[in-house]
Motif scaffolding. Structure first.
Motif, PDB file in Angstrom:
ATOM      1  N   SER A   5       0.853  -1.184   0.000  1.00  0.00           N
ATOM      2  CA  SER A   5       0.000   0.000   0.000  1.00  0.00           C
ATOM      3  C   SER A   5       0.890   1.235   0.000  1.00  0.00           C
ATOM      4  CB  SER A   5      -0.901   0.002   1.236  1.00  0.00           C
ATOM      5  OG  SER A   5      -1.587   1.240   1.345  1.00  0.00           O
ATOM      6  N   GLY A   6       0.641   2.160  -0.920  1.00  0.00           N
ATOM      7  CA  GLY A   6       1.430   3.385  -0.980  1.00  0.00           C
ATOM      8  C   GLY A   6       1.528   3.886  -2.406  1.00  0.00           C
ATOM      9  N   ASN A   7       2.351   4.910  -2.604  1.00  0.00           N
ATOM     10  CA  ASN A   7       2.527   5.467  -3.938  1.00  0.00           C
ATOM     11  C   ASN A   7       3.942   6.013  -4.077  1.00  0.00           C
ATOM     12  OD1 ASN A   7       2.459   8.267  -2.881  1.00  0.00           O
ATOM     13  ND2 ASN A   7       0.291   7.784  -2.509  1.00  0.00           N
ATOM     14  N   PHE A   8       4.308   6.405  -5.300  1.00  0.00           N
ATOM     15  CA  PHE A   8       5.691   6.759  -5.602  1.00  0.00           C
ATOM     16  C   PHE A   8       6.086   8.129  -5.063  1.00  0.00           C
ATOM     17  CE2 PHE A   8       3.267   8.542  -9.062  1.00  0.00           C
ATOM     18  CZ  PHE A   8       3.869   9.760  -9.298  1.00  0.00           C
ATOM     19  N   TYR A   9       5.132   8.956  -4.612  1.00  0.00           N
ATOM     20  CA  TYR A   9       5.509  10.279  -4.123  1.00  0.00           C
ATOM     21  C   TYR A   9       5.390  10.409  -2.609  1.00  0.00           C
ATOM     22  CZ  TYR A   9       0.435  10.843  -4.694  1.00  0.00           C
ATOM     23  OH  TYR A   9      -0.923  10.657  -4.644  1.00  0.00           O
ATOM     24  N   GLU A  10       4.776   9.447  -1.924  1.00  0.00           N
ATOM     25  CA  GLU A  10       4.682   9.488  -0.469  1.00  0.00           C
ATOM     26  C   GLU A  10       5.359   8.287   0.190  1.00  0.00           C
ATOM     27  OE1 GLU A  10       0.470   9.712   0.171  1.00  0.00           O
ATOM     28  OE2 GLU A  10       0.534  11.878   0.475  1.00  0.00           O
ATOM     29  N   GLY A  11       5.720   7.277  -0.585  1.00  0.00           N
ATOM     30  CA  GLY A  11       6.305   6.071  -0.039  1.00  0.00           C
ATOM     31  C   GLY A  11       5.258   5.026   0.290  1.00  0.00           C
ATOM     32  N   ALA A  12       5.710   3.891   0.812  1.00  0.00           N
ATOM     33  CA  ALA A  12       4.804   2.802   1.174  1.00  0.00           C
ATOM     34  C   ALA A  12       4.370   2.960   2.628  1.00  0.00           C
ATOM     35  CB  ALA A  12       5.485   1.456   0.970  1.00  0.00           C
ATOM     36  N   ASP A  13       3.091   2.760   2.909  1.00  0.00           N
ATOM     37  CA  ASP A  13       2.633   2.838   4.294  1.00  0.00           C
ATOM     38  C   ASP A  13       2.438   1.456   4.899  1.00  0.00           C
ATOM     39  OD1 ASP A  13      -0.222   2.099   3.582  1.00  0.00           O
ATOM     40  OD2 ASP A  13      -0.051   4.001   2.521  1.00  0.00           O
ATOM     41  N   ALA A  14       2.292   0.407   4.074  1.00  0.00           N
ATOM     42  CA  ALA A  14       2.097  -0.933   4.626  1.00  0.00           C
ATOM     43  C   ALA A  14       2.414  -1.998   3.584  1.00  0.00           C
ATOM     44  CB  ALA A  14       0.672  -1.112   5.137  1.00  0.00           C
TER      45      ALA A  14
END
Length: 247
Positions: A5-14
């Motif tokens: 879970s996450g995206n390329f501009y905020e990083g992964a959260d889980a």
């Protein structure tokens, strides 16, 4: 469903450990996680790319952002998911999967603030987890740095700080985990902080035969200054497993 879970501009959260990738290794406090993509019915059929969740995990590594780990567990005949705490992404690289196609690998360590991981068996009893950590021999890196008078072997820069000259000992084949590199003079370079980071992340690599320092796009930067023996096998390992080169 993708496992990250996450995206390329905020990083992964889980991330989720659910058994979908057979190359995963879960030792409790230490995880070797397979990136997402190219997997069908538990078999790797295509190369993975540094996009989507894989890129998000790489960003979490670069920015030091912790990642939540969720594990699949079966209790009383029922599958469920358990939150296991925060982990840090230590490094990533590319390698061939057990099925053949290339996969991204991410090494994660449990954050010290989370305490020791205590897995629960179906009966509720605690299981025992053993974690081995590498103790580095500072005399090895210190010897190499003094050999080059704290001058970077890549760029030739010698940094002066209040406490004197500063350089870093870079292990060609990383220590610990699946890499199992040796803390030996034949596996250490003397680099400035910038070149150390680029080398560790695979943005630069060394052609052992010509001693040329190249970028991931195969651009030649310089010729390696070398006054001590470095095992060519370590350079080869770094090129293929860390920098993702085909040779």
């Amino acid at each position: 469903m993708a496992g990250i879970s996450g995206n390329f501009y905020e990083g992964a959260d889980a991330i989720v450990l659910s058994g979908g990738y057979k190359d995963d290794e879960d030792r409790g406090d230490w995880i070797l996680y397979t990136g997402q993509g190219g997997n069908e019915a538990g078999r790797q059929v295509r190369d993975q790319t540094l996009t989507k969740g894989n890129l998000a995990l790489a960003l979490s590594e670069e920015q030091g952002l912790p990642v939540r780990v969720i594990r699949k567990q079966r209790r009383g005949g029922v599958d469920g998911y358990v939150y296991s705490g925060l982990y840090s992404v230590r490094r990533h690289w590319v390698e061939a999967s057990s099925d053949g196609p290339l996969i991204y690998r991410f090494e994660l360590d449990r954050e010290p603030s989370q305490g020791e991981w205590e897995p629960q068996e179906a009966t509720g009893h605690r299981a025992t987890s053993v974690m081995q950590r590498i103790v580095r021999n500072s005399s090895v890196t210190q010897y190499v740095k003094e050999l080059y008078d704290f001058t970077c072997q890549f760029c030739g820069v010698r940094l002066e700080v209040d406490a004197g000259a500063y350089a870093e000992g870079a292990h060609v084949r990383p220590l610990g985990g699946v890499h199992a590199g040796r803390d030996a003079i034949s596996n250490v370079l003397c680099l400035c902080p910038n070149d150390h980071v680029l080398f560790d992340k695979g943005a630069t690599f060394v052609d052992a035969e010509s001693r040329l320092v190249r970028t991931a796009t195969d651009e030649v930067i310089t010729e390696l200054s070398l006054e001590h023996y470095v095992n060519p096998g370590n350079f080869s390992y770094h090129r293929t497993r860390i920098a993702g080169q085909a040779y």
